[in-house]
Design a protein around this motif. Structure first.
Motif, short mmCIF file in Angstrom:
data_model
loop_
_atom_site.label_atom_id
_atom_site.label_comp_id
_atom_site.label_asym_id
_atom_site.label_seq_id
_atom_site.Cartn_x
_atom_site.Cartn_y
_atom_site.Cartn_z
N LYS A 17 -10.58 -6.10 -2.85
CA LYS A 17 -10.67 -4.63 -2.80
C LYS A 17 -11.44 -4.05 -3.98
O LYS A 17 -12.30 -3.21 -3.80
CB LYS A 17 -9.26 -3.99 -2.82
N SER A 35 -5.68 2.89 -7.33
CA SER A 35 -4.27 3.33 -7.36
C SER A 35 -3.37 2.28 -8.00
O SER A 35 -2.37 2.61 -8.64
CB SER A 35 -3.77 3.66 -5.96
N ALA A 37 -3.91 0.58 -10.57
CA ALA A 37 -3.90 0.77 -12.02
C ALA A 37 -2.86 1.81 -12.42
O ALA A 37 -2.27 1.72 -13.50
CB ALA A 37 -5.29 1.19 -12.50
N TYR A 39 0.05 2.38 -10.78
CA TYR A 39 1.36 1.70 -10.73
C TYR A 39 1.53 0.78 -11.95
O TYR A 39 2.61 0.69 -12.54
CB TYR A 39 1.53 0.92 -9.42
N ARG A 91 -3.54 -5.74 -16.71
CA ARG A 91 -3.66 -6.89 -15.80
C ARG A 91 -2.81 -8.06 -16.28
O ARG A 91 -2.91 -9.15 -15.71
CB ARG A 91 -5.13 -7.33 -15.65
N SER A 99 4.75 -4.06 -11.74
CA SER A 99 4.13 -2.94 -11.01
C SER A 99 4.63 -2.88 -9.57
O SER A 99 4.81 -1.80 -9.02
CB SER A 99 2.60 -3.03 -11.06
N SER A 100 4.87 -4.05 -8.95
CA SER A 100 5.34 -3.97 -7.56
C SER A 100 6.82 -3.62 -7.51
O SER A 100 7.34 -3.25 -6.47
CB SER A 100 5.02 -5.25 -6.77
N ALA A 103 6.79 0.20 -7.90
CA ALA A 103 6.14 0.79 -6.72
C ALA A 103 7.10 1.03 -5.56
O ALA A 103 6.73 1.68 -4.59
CB ALA A 103 4.97 -0.09 -6.26
N ARG A 109 6.02 6.72 -6.54
CA ARG A 109 4.99 6.83 -5.50
C ARG A 109 4.50 8.29 -5.40
O ARG A 109 3.30 8.53 -5.24
CB ARG A 109 5.53 6.37 -4.13
N GLU A 128 -8.84 2.67 -3.68
CA GLU A 128 -8.26 1.40 -3.21
C GLU A 128 -6.78 1.29 -3.53
O GLU A 128 -6.30 1.86 -4.51
CB GLU A 128 -9.00 0.21 -3.81
N GLY A 129 -6.05 0.55 -2.66
CA GLY A 129 -4.63 0.36 -2.90
C GLY A 129 -3.92 -0.34 -1.76
O GLY A 129 -4.45 -1.30 -1.21
N ARG A 130 -2.71 0.13 -1.46
CA ARG A 130 -1.91 -0.48 -0.39
C ARG A 130 -1.63 0.50 0.74
O ARG A 130 -1.43 0.10 1.87
CB ARG A 130 -0.55 -0.96 -0.94
N LEU A 132 -3.31 3.77 0.99
CA LEU A 132 -4.20 4.94 0.85
C LEU A 132 -4.64 5.48 2.20
O LEU A 132 -4.72 6.69 2.39
CB LEU A 132 -5.39 4.58 -0.04
N ARG A 157 -7.89 -14.84 -8.07
CA ARG A 157 -7.14 -14.33 -9.21
C ARG A 157 -7.29 -15.27 -10.41
O ARG A 157 -7.46 -14.83 -11.54
CB ARG A 157 -5.65 -14.19 -8.86
N ARG A 180 4.72 -10.91 -4.57
CA ARG A 180 4.31 -9.51 -4.70
C ARG A 180 3.96 -8.93 -3.31
O ARG A 180 4.37 -7.82 -2.97
CB ARG A 180 3.10 -9.44 -5.64
N ARG A 187 8.80 -3.08 1.59
CA ARG A 187 9.57 -1.96 1.03
C ARG A 187 9.68 -0.84 2.06
O ARG A 187 8.83 -0.71 2.96
CB ARG A 187 8.91 -1.47 -0.26
O1 DC Z 1 -3.83 -3.53 -6.58
P1 DC Z 1 -2.99 -3.97 -7.77
O2 DC Z 1 -2.72 -5.45 -7.79
O3 DC Z 1 -3.55 -3.48 -9.07
O4 DC Z 1 -1.57 -3.23 -7.54
C1 DC Z 1 -0.50 -3.42 -8.42
C2 DC Z 1 0.80 -3.17 -7.69
O5 DC Z 1 0.92 -1.77 -7.40
C3 DC Z 1 0.97 -3.87 -6.35
O6 DC Z 1 1.80 -5.01 -6.43
C4 DC Z 1 1.67 -2.89 -5.48
C5 DC Z 1 1.46 -1.57 -6.13
N1 DC Z 1 0.63 -0.69 -5.35
C6 DC Z 1 1.24 0.05 -4.36
O7 DC Z 1 2.42 -0.12 -4.10
N2 DC Z 1 0.52 0.97 -3.67
C7 DC Z 1 -0.77 1.16 -3.93
N3 DC Z 1 -1.46 2.09 -3.25
C8 DC Z 1 -1.43 0.38 -4.92
C9 DC Z 1 -0.70 -0.55 -5.61
#
Ligand code: DC
Length: 238
Positions: A17, A35, A37, A39, A91, A99-100, A103, A109, A128-130, A132, A157, A180, A187
């Motif tokens: 991403k 996004s 970053a 979290y 990172r 972070s998760s 989240a 959120r 970018e994110g999960r 969005l 990674r 993760r 969730r």
């Molecule tokens: O994309 P990343 O690895 O930097 O995200 C870090 C954590 O943040 C990921 O484990 C879940 C959370 N996250 C989220 O829940 N929703 C998002 N839109 C972006 C990240």
């Protein structure tokens, strides 16, 4: 004024991403928003302060006071808190895991969503994110969901971490990513999933430019005017 667009890129860790979002943003002359970053910032700063995440009033007060400054350029997405750049710390593996965990918390959120919508208010954004395409920008004009085989994502990674990766076995990295992913996808609040109107791309056997070119083809199809005007430097693959 020309209407400006929001493009979303969701997917699990290591799907590509960030690389793709940065390249797309640079190609289109758009702002890149990461996004994850945010979290990570909440995870990092709350740990540093020893915040008890179960203490709701303390969490609310912490989030109300957390007002990061943001800058995005070709190198990436940068955040500062109280004048200190947080980006280099975000990172670290323990921040990734934490972070998760933060989240899953609805106030966290809501805080991240509010920041992203504020920064995207004039459009012209690749975010970018999960969640969005599903929750933060459900009306985004163009949505992508990137995925790849777990082993491929773990290998990417490890390459990113370079010297640190030498101390981590491929199995351990894959396990951490799988843990993760499980938390992110299962969730209750805004689980990671592809929006119904997202183009899903399996990046396992693709290089970043090949993925970007697939995205650009879709953007041209959905937004012929925007793409025709702004795409200035599509690169060749191979
Ligand atoms: O994309 P990343 O690895 O930097 O995200 C870090 C954590 O943040 C990921 O484990 C879940 C959370 N996250 C989220 O829940 N929703 C998002 N839109 C972006 C990240």
């Amino acid at each position: 004024m020309e209407p400006r667009t929001v493009i979303t890129i969701d997917g699990p860790a290591g799907a590509g991403k960030s690389t793709v979002a940065k390249l797309l943003a640079a190609t289109l002359g758009y702002l890149y928003l990461d996004s994850g970053a945010l979290y990570r910032l909440v995870a990092w700063q709350s740990s540093r302060l020893g915040l008890d995440l179960a203490d709701s009033p303390a969490l609310d007060a912490f989030l109300a006071g957390l007002q990061p400054e943001m800058a995005a350029d070709a190198q990436g997405f940068h955040l500062w808190v109280d004048g200190q750049e947080a980006t280099p710390f975000l990172r670290e593996p323990q921040v990734s895991q934490q972070s998760s965990r933060v989240a899953v918390l609805p106030p966290v959120r809501a805080w991240v969503t509010e920041k992203l919508r504020h920064w995207a208010q004039n459009g012209g954004v690749v975010a970018e994110g999960r969640d969005l395409g599903t929750v933060v920008f459900p009306r985004a004009e163009c949505k992508f969901y990137l995925d790849a085989a777990l082993e491929t994502r773990a290998a990417r990674r490890r390459r990113e971490w370079q010297e640190d990766a030498a101390t981590l076995s491929p199995e351990k990295v894959a396990q951490e990513i799988a843990d993760r992913d499980r938390r992110d996808a299962n969730r209750a609040e805004a689980p990671m999933r592809a929006a119904a109107d997202a183009l899903v791309i399996d990046t396992t056997d693709l290089n970043p430019q090949e993925v970007v070119n697939q995205c650009l083809a879709k953007i041209r199809e959905l937004l012929p005017d925007t793409a025709g005007l702004k795409i200035t430097r599509e690169m060749k693959t191979g």
